[in-house]
Every structure is written in C-alpha cells, then in structure tokens.
Design an enzyme around this catalytic site. Structure first.
Site, PDB file in Angstrom:
ATOM      1  N   CYS A  21     105.621  31.591  20.168  1.00  0.00           N
ATOM      2  CA  CYS A  21     104.724  30.672  19.450  1.00  0.00           C
ATOM      3  C   CYS A  21     103.451  31.373  18.994  1.00  0.00           C
ATOM      4  CB  CYS A  21     104.450  29.468  20.346  1.00  0.00           C
ATOM      5  SG  CYS A  21     102.820  28.776  20.271  1.00  0.00           S
ATOM      6  N   CYS A  32     100.132  29.983  20.166  1.00  0.00           N
ATOM      7  CA  CYS A  32      99.870  30.340  21.570  1.00  0.00           C
ATOM      8  C   CYS A  32      99.236  31.719  21.642  1.00  0.00           C
ATOM      9  CB  CYS A  32     101.156  30.348  22.391  1.00  0.00           C
ATOM     10  SG  CYS A  32     102.105  28.814  22.323  1.00  0.00           S
ATOM     11  N   CYS A  86     117.272  32.835   8.352  1.00  0.00           N
ATOM     12  CA  CYS A  86     118.070  32.225   9.424  1.00  0.00           C
ATOM     13  C   CYS A  86     119.361  33.011   9.664  1.00  0.00           C
ATOM     14  CB  CYS A  86     118.321  30.766   9.060  1.00  0.00           C
ATOM     15  SG  CYS A  86     119.923  30.098   9.486  1.00  0.00           S
ATOM     16  N   CYS A  97     122.678  31.251   9.203  1.00  0.00           N
ATOM     17  CA  CYS A  97     123.005  31.077   7.781  1.00  0.00           C
ATOM     18  C   CYS A  97     123.673  32.350   7.249  1.00  0.00           C
ATOM     19  CB  CYS A  97     121.744  30.791   6.971  1.00  0.00           C
ATOM     20  SG  CYS A  97     120.790  29.391   7.580  1.00  0.00           S
TER      21      CYS A  97
END
Ligand SMILES: *[C@@H]1O[C@H](CO)[C@@H](O)[C@H](O)[C@H]1NC(C)=O
Ligand SMILES: *[C@@H]1O[C@H](CO)[C@@H](O)[C@H](O)[C@H]1NC(C)=O
Ligand SMILES: *[C@@H]1O[C@H](CO)[C@@H](O)[C@H](O)[C@H]1NC(C)=O
Length: 502
Positions: A63, A66, A409, A412
C-alpha cells in the site's frame, strides 16, 4: 482513514490524498530498534490487553499511502514513547494470511486504517487525525487524555482551540446535570473526529459572546462563520449539529495537510461533488472563490458538496480527468449515483452558477473518457473503446464476448492467448465478436460492474448482458458463447435502454 467508498471516489480519493499529504517525505529510514511495535495474530491480544491506550496501524505491504505514512508514524512513535505515561504505536500487517481474521474483526476495508484502542482493546475508534509526525503527536496526546478537557485559563483555551481544527466547547454553570452528562457522552463517542473541551467561564474563549453562562455548546471552526452556538443538549441533536456545522461550505484542497480531515469528509459524503480547480496564486482567486461560495450556499443541505482545489497541486487529478493545466480554471461535477462526470474548462467566475443550473436541468452532456477509435482493428480480438462501445457491442446485432482489462494485470496477460484462440475458432461466424476494452483508459458504463481485472461479459445479439464467471479456458468460453448466442439481429427491444444511456 479507510477508503471504502468504491465508486468513482475510490480512485479519486486515493490520488487526492496522496497529494494532500504534502510533498513526498524522506524514505522510511530503517530505524534500529523501531519505536513502533510489530504485532501479528500470535501476540496482538496479549499486547493490546497490556495497554489501556494503544494505536494500531493496519497496513498492507503493497500500500502506497502506508509507505507515505510510515516515516511520520515512526517519528511520532519515538516522541510519544517519551510521553508520561508512554503512548504506544503499533503496526499490524492486515494483508498477511494469518492476520486476516483479526483484521476482519476490526472491519478493516482499506489501507492504511489506524485504530485507537482503549480499555484493553474493548473500544476501538478510527484515527481521523493528520498524517504528519508533529501533528500526529499533538492529536494523540489529546486522544490519550480525557474525552473532554477542562479549560481553566486563557492558555488552556489557546491549547485546545486552534485555527486548523474543529473544537467543541461546552459552557456550563456547573459540571453536573443531564446537559453535562450528555455532552460528555457525545464527546466520548466523537472524540476521534473532533476536539472537545468544557469550561465554567465563557470569558476564556477566544470568540463569541463571553457573557454566556450555559449550558451552551460553542463550536469553533477554522472556516465560514468561525464559531456557532447551540443549546439543545439531547445527544441526537448535539451530534447532528456537530456533524453539519463542521462541514465547510467549500472544502479546500491544497498542500496544507490540516485540510486532510475535511477532504476525507468531503469524499466520504454520499453527495455529488463539484470541484473547481484554479491556481491559488492567481489574482482572480478571490473572485472565483466568492462566486463558488455564493453557489455553494444555495446548495447547502442539498446533495452537492463543493471543493476548490489548487491546480498547481492537482497533476494526478488532471491526468485522470484528461484535462490540461491551461484549461484551468475548470469545474468538474462528479455525480455520485452513477459515476457520470461533467466538465467545464476555462470557466469564468460568472459562468459557475449558470453551469450548475444547466447541470441540474439535465442540459449538459456527460464527459466520457475514451481512447481514440482504432483505425485498423484487424486482430482476431477486436479493440473496443468507450466511444465505439455502442456501435460494436450494442448496436451491432451481434453476440459479443467482451473482456475489460488493465494493461498491468497479469491474469489479463495470461488470458490474452486464450481469447485469441476463442476468436480464431469463431472466425467464420459473422454473428460473434470477441473483443476487449482497456478499462483504465476508457469509462465503463455503470451497467458493467468491474470488481477486478479481467472482468468478462457476454452481450447477446439482442443486448442481454451476462457476466462470465466460468473457467478461463478456450473450451469453456467457446461453450458458453455457443450456449448463449442468439441468431436474431433484431436489436430494437432490450438494448433500447442502454442505447439511450450511451
Ligand atoms: C509479535 O510476534 C512477531 C512474530 O510472530 C514478532 O516479530 C513481534 O516482535 C512480536 N511483537 C511483540 C510486541 O512482541
Ligand atoms: C439531488 O437532488 C435532486 C433534487 O433536489 C434530485 O433531482 C437529484 O436526482 C439528486 N441527485 C443525486 C445524485 O442524488
Ligand atoms: C472457415 O472457413 C474456411 C473456408 O470455408 C475453412 O477453410 C476454415 O477451416 C474455417 N475455419 C473455422 C475455424 O471453422
């Protein structure tokens, strides 16, 4: 701090908050003997039970927000460990398989989420304070004290009432009675959102009528009328008053991190949102702001919230909305219920009210983000963009199997050769199209729900939409398409509604 509203806001909030926290700080220095405790499922309960007051950051290793918080959190922890009694800051990897159960118990649905745990963990409140070390320290010192602190001197008042936050002060003739108890209960409940204090002497307060004896509540805020008095002490009325009075008529978005809590409120609101961007150092800034203010006053209590943002601080938002710096001043309206966006570039101060009126009257055309329609589109898997979706998918009278993907992705990428195989196998069937759309570069209409990538849909010749949740193998997909294809090319019935939408 959880970012849980997933509509347009999820992405927009993330990119706003990333900039609202100010310049990129130093890299998280790997501190020897970090002041932040690391907790995991094996010792969380035991450690929390030892501390009447402990702060826990629930984070995920990937993250970005974060990582921005960490060095500040670390610095704050070092300072607060010297506090008497020490204030403990901890972190907990909520993404780790073994820790997820605990994270779920705390309802963690976004990162970072920081919780203040009191009473051996029996009461948990979300941290809604600032994200810079010094400000975190100030905020947590107040949080560790009583829910409402007594103001006995002018100096106390100065400590609690500043020019950046909302402070709610109860003025009482004596600290007994139902009014005082209700005030305390509300303070306990809302303490992580606002600063609460109480006093016997209104003369100590910086603004407002100093002759007030109470019981009365005076809310100080760094915007609009700067303070407001209220005298209804039922807890519901008091909470409602605080909630409404603490929302600025116009939320400010610039580099000042003290605006952060107000930005969070703005984006968490269920309202549609009007955002005006211009350079704050422009000589016309005041004219724009006062015009926007006039409009915002008209919409007070209705379902549009207003923000004014410094375009110098908005590169990522501009990129997202595909606007350029030289198109500012510009105003964007984000419609909350269906994610439609409206944009007016190079707006003049006097046009703001009229534009919003046109919006209300349904006279504006929504902005649609689209890649250009490809000139050559002769690969087996056809490329669809927002501007060609209607022609290729809904008005073609064909059966379309459609992939929504993101360029980064991995799943994908794995699917690509499989889709190609499917497309080749249907090469001779002119009523079947296999297609893909980059859902990060094109607005996807709300009829398609995209919880992740890839998302697969089948749209039949008559316009029926079916999500595809089957195995991602050529065999299964071919089978599915065969089963659901329609031979009709009559598109006049069920696709009507979506054609109007597009
Ligand atoms: C909790 O346990 C983990 C290892 O499972 C350890 O790294 C961490 O230091 C422990 N925390 C405390 C406060 O004891
Ligand atoms: C906002 O309220 C108006 C009526 O005041 C209503 O027509 C409109 O649909 C509402 N919009 C949203 C997005 O809720
Ligand atoms: C498509 O038709 C051509 C010519 O009729 C034929 O040679 C080819 O095998 C067919 N392809 C498929 C996938 O059915």
């Amino acid at each position: 701090m959880a970012i849980s509203r997933v509509s347009i806001s999820f992405f927009v909030v993330a990119l706003f908050l990333a900039t609202a926290d100010g310049e990129e700080g130093e890299e998280a220095a790997v501190v020897e003997g970090s002041a932040v405790l690391t907790l995991d499922a094996s010792n969380f309960s035991e450690v929390v039970a030892k501390h009447p007051f402990i702060v826990v950051e629930f984070y995920a290793p990937w993250c970005v927000l974060c990582k921005k918080l960490d060095p500040e959190y670390e610095k704050a922890a070092a300072v607060l460990s010297e506090h008497d009694p020490p204030i403990i800051l901890a972190k907990f990897d909520a993404d780790d398989e073994k820790n997820r159960g605990l994270a779920d118990q705390f309802g963690i649905d976004g990162f970072p989420t920081v919780k203040i745990l009191r009473n051996q963990g029996k009461s948990a409140q979300e941290y809604k304070g600032p994200r810079k070390a010094e400000a975190i320290v100030q905020y947590l010192k107040k949080q560790a004290g009583p829910a409402s602190a007594e103001i006995k001197t002018v100096e106390d008042a100065g400590n609690y009432i500043d020019y950046k936050t909302v402070t709610i002060v109860g003025v009482f003739p004596e600290y007994t009675g139902e009014e005082f108890e209700n005030f305390r209960a509300v303070a306990e409940k809302l303490r992580s959102d606002y600063v609460f204090a109480h006093t016997l002497d209104a003369k100590l307060l910086p603004r407002g009528d100093s002759a007030v004896k109470g019981p009365a509540v005076r809310l100080f805020k760094p915007f609009d009328e700067l303070f407001m008095d209220f005298e209804d002490f039922s807890t519901d009325a008091l909470e409602k008053f605080i909630e409404v009075a603490s929302v600025p008529t116009i939320t400010i978005f610039n580099k000042d991190p003290s605006n952060h809590p107000f930005l969070m409120k703005f984006f968490n609101s269920p309202n549609s949102k009007a955002l005006l961007f211009l350079r704050f150092n422009s000589y016309k800034f005041d004219v724009y702001k006062s015009k926007l203010h006039e409009v915002a006053e008209l919409y007070k209590g209705k379902n549009i919230s207003f923000l004014i943002g410094d375009s110098e601080n908005s590169e990522s938002a501009f990129e997202y909305f595909e606007v350029k710096d030289d198109q500012a001043p510009l105003i964007i309206l984000l419609q909350e219920d269906d994610n439609k966006k409206y944009i007016k570039t190079n707006v003049e101060p006097d046009q703001i009210a009229a534009w919003l009126k046109d919006y209300q009257d349904g006279k504006l055309t929504p902005f649609r983000k689209s890649e250009p329609i490809p000139v050559v589109n002769d690969e087996p898997v056809k490329v669809v963009v927002a501007d060609s979706l209607r022609d290729v998918v809904f008005n073609s009278g064909k059966n379309v199997f459609l992939e929504f993907y993101a360029p980064w992705c991995e799943h994908c990428k794995k699917l690509a050769p499989i889709l190609e195989e499917v497309a080749i196998s249907f090469k001779n069937e002119t009523d079947i199209v296999i297609a893909k759309m980059d859902a990060t570069a094109n607005d996807v209409p709300k009829e398609f729900d995209i919880p992740g990538y890839p998302t697969l849909y089948f749209v039949s010749a008559s316009g029926k939409r079916l999500p595809y949740d089957g195995e991602r193998t050529a065999e299964e997909i071919i089978d599915f398409v065969q089963k659901n294809r329609e031979t009709t090319s009559d598109t006049t019935t069920s696709s009507e509604s979506i054609k109007d939408e597009l």
